[in-house]
Each structure stands twice: as C-alpha cells, then as structure tokens.
Design a protein around this motif. Structure first.
Motif: not given
Length: 304
Positions: A107-133
């Motif tokens: 959304l906007r470029p980061l430049r030298p000197g910027d102090r980055v902050t962040f927050d994370s959220v658990i956006e989704s948990v899927s239903g049960r899936k069957t994979t090769k693993l």
C-alpha cells in the motif's frame, strides 16, 4: 463409528472459535528499515533496480515480511491464543507442520529510517482437508504492517498442521523432485534435451538466472534464451556434512557456479573429492541421471 462425524464437527467448532483472535499484538520491527539489509536482499535476489539505491531509495516491496521476522528467537508479541490453537492441533495428532503459501499486498513504500510496527490476526482455520502429506487443517494469519502509523502492506501466511499419512517404506529413497511451474518449465525442457538455457531479456538483452517472468533491469516481460557453453568456475561453495537427507550421501560439495556467460547457478560439484573443491576451480557442465525420472545439471571439476 456413528459418533465420528459429530466428533469432527465439535473439534472444528473449537478451531473456528480462534478465528479473529490476535496472533501477534503491538509488534515492533527489530531494526529500522535500512540500506544494508536492502543491499543484501537485492544482491541475493539479483535485483539491480535503481529504485532501491540512492538518496530516494525505497525497500523492495517483497521485503515486507523481512522487517517483522524474529530470526531464531520467539517474538514476545505472539499471543496465548495462537499458542493455544497450535497446542490444540498438536494434541489432536496434527503435530506436523508445513508452510504452504503467502500473499502480500503493498500500500505504501517503506524507506530507510522507517520504524515498522505490526499486528497479526488468526484470519481463518479451514475444515479438515486430506492432502498427500496427510489429513489436517490450514491456518491462515494476516499481518498488517505499518510505518509511521500508516498501513504499508498486508502479509497473509498459511500453514498446514497435519497428521502425517502412513506410507509403506520405500526400499530406495529418491531425490526430491524439482518444482516445475509456468515460469521455469522451459528451463526443465532444456535439461531434458541436455541444454542449460539462460533467459535473455528481449528488450535490454541482459542475461538472467534463475528464470523469472520479467526483467529485473528494465521490467520487460519479453525474453528468449541462450544455451550455456557449460564452462564455468566455482564462485563459492559449502560442504554438506549434517543433517543427512534420504537419497543424499554426505559429505558432498554444493557450489555457486559462475558460468562463462556471467550468471550463477547452484548445483553439485562432482568428480573431485569434496575437500578439494576450491573457489575459482574450473568446472564443466554435465547431466547426471539419478533415477528413471530425474536428470539434473551438475558440474564436473576440471583438473589443472
């Protein structure tokens, strides 16, 4: 058996309850956005864009996650809710994990000197899936990255927590298969013909490797290929001792080979003892078959 579907429904409801809860709160980047990290990133990626140098430099957008990573330490911003979710999956037998994909929005470029902050959220948990693993659940977190209080980008990261599938043991371990996609399929088609193909920008004629969908120098999406002569030298190398992997027999040398054409490729150095490989050693391309499906370009050490 009749109660098994109800058990899964109840368990998935418990997992779904974590959606929307924070995974990391009030995180702060360990370092300011800075020129040395930008330079290291560009050198590693082979990105020579002038936008990332000089007094008006910006950070490459794809570095978004780099400013929030914790390295080998556990970040204090990680929440109890995220730990509880992972513990719940571990306790249910879904104790293996693999990262599957990520998505970024800038959304906007980061430049030298910027102090980055962040927050994370658990956006989704899927239903049960069957994979090769194996059978498991996809967990997606969304991290909002800010600079100066302004949203700079969003990073979605998805993992699979799974119970490994039980497979009969194989008498012979095979090497991992290369990932072939629409961007590099032509390279592997060349390998099948015993050609090592290098991309060449159709606009500025600069050679590039590994294969990319567009030119780092001028941005052109058009390209053709040239076949490498196969001559090169060892630009750098490592000797793998540990950990051992199935189908590999350590110790062995892995080299960063500088081809005569000027681009570099990572491959095995063969035909000489691992402890005799040296920077500057001449090497020559050959194609080595490892099984009925897999043939790879490797580099034979050339004696003095």
């Amino acid at each position: 058996m009749s109660g098994e579907p109800e058990v899964h429904v109840e368990f998935e409801a418990r997992l779904k309850a974590y959606e929307g809860l924070p995974a990391a709160a009030t995180g702060v980047g360990r370092d300011l956005v800075n020129e040395p990290m930008i330079r290291h990133w560009c050198e590693a990626m082979g990105d020579t864009s002038p936008a990332y140098t000089g007094p008006d430099a910006i950070a490459p957008p794809t570095m978004l996650q780099a400013w929030t990573m914790a390295g080998l330490t556990r970040r204090p911003e990680r929440t109890a809710a995220y730990d509880e979710l992972l513990t719940l999956l571990d306790a249910s037998g879904h104790d293996a994990v693999v990262a599957t994909d990520c998505e970024q929005e800038y959304l906007r470029p980061l430049r030298p000197g910027d102090r980055v902050t962040f927050d994370s959220v658990i956006e989704s948990v899927s239903g049960r899936k069957t994979t090769k693993l194996g059978t498991g659940y996809f967990v997606t977190t969304r991290t909002d990255v800010r600079a100066g209080g302004e949203l700079a980008g969003t990073h979605r990261f998805r993992i699979l927590k799974y119970a490994p599938a039980h497979r009969p043991s194989k008498p012979v371990e095979r090497r991992p298969r290369p990932v072939v996609n629409r961007d590099n399929a032509g390279f592997w088609e060349g390998v099948a013909r015993h050609e090592l193909l290098i991309q060449r920008c159709a606009a500025c004629r600069i050679l590039r490797f590994p294969w990319l969908p567009g030119c780092n120098a001028c941005g052109s999406p058009d390209w053709d290929t040239v076949a490498a002569t196969g001559e090169g030298t060892v630009y750098s190398y490592v000797v793998m001792h540990h950990p051992p992997f199935p189908a590999f027999e350590p110790p062995y040398a892995v080299g960063l080979i500088e081809l005569a054409e000027g681009v570099r490729i990572v491959s095995n150095v063969v035909g000489v003892p691992y402890d005799e490989v040296r920077i500057g050693m001449p090497v020559r391309l050959e194609f080595r078959r490892y099984d009925e499906e897999l043939e790879l370009p490797v580099f034979q050490g050339v004696g003095p």
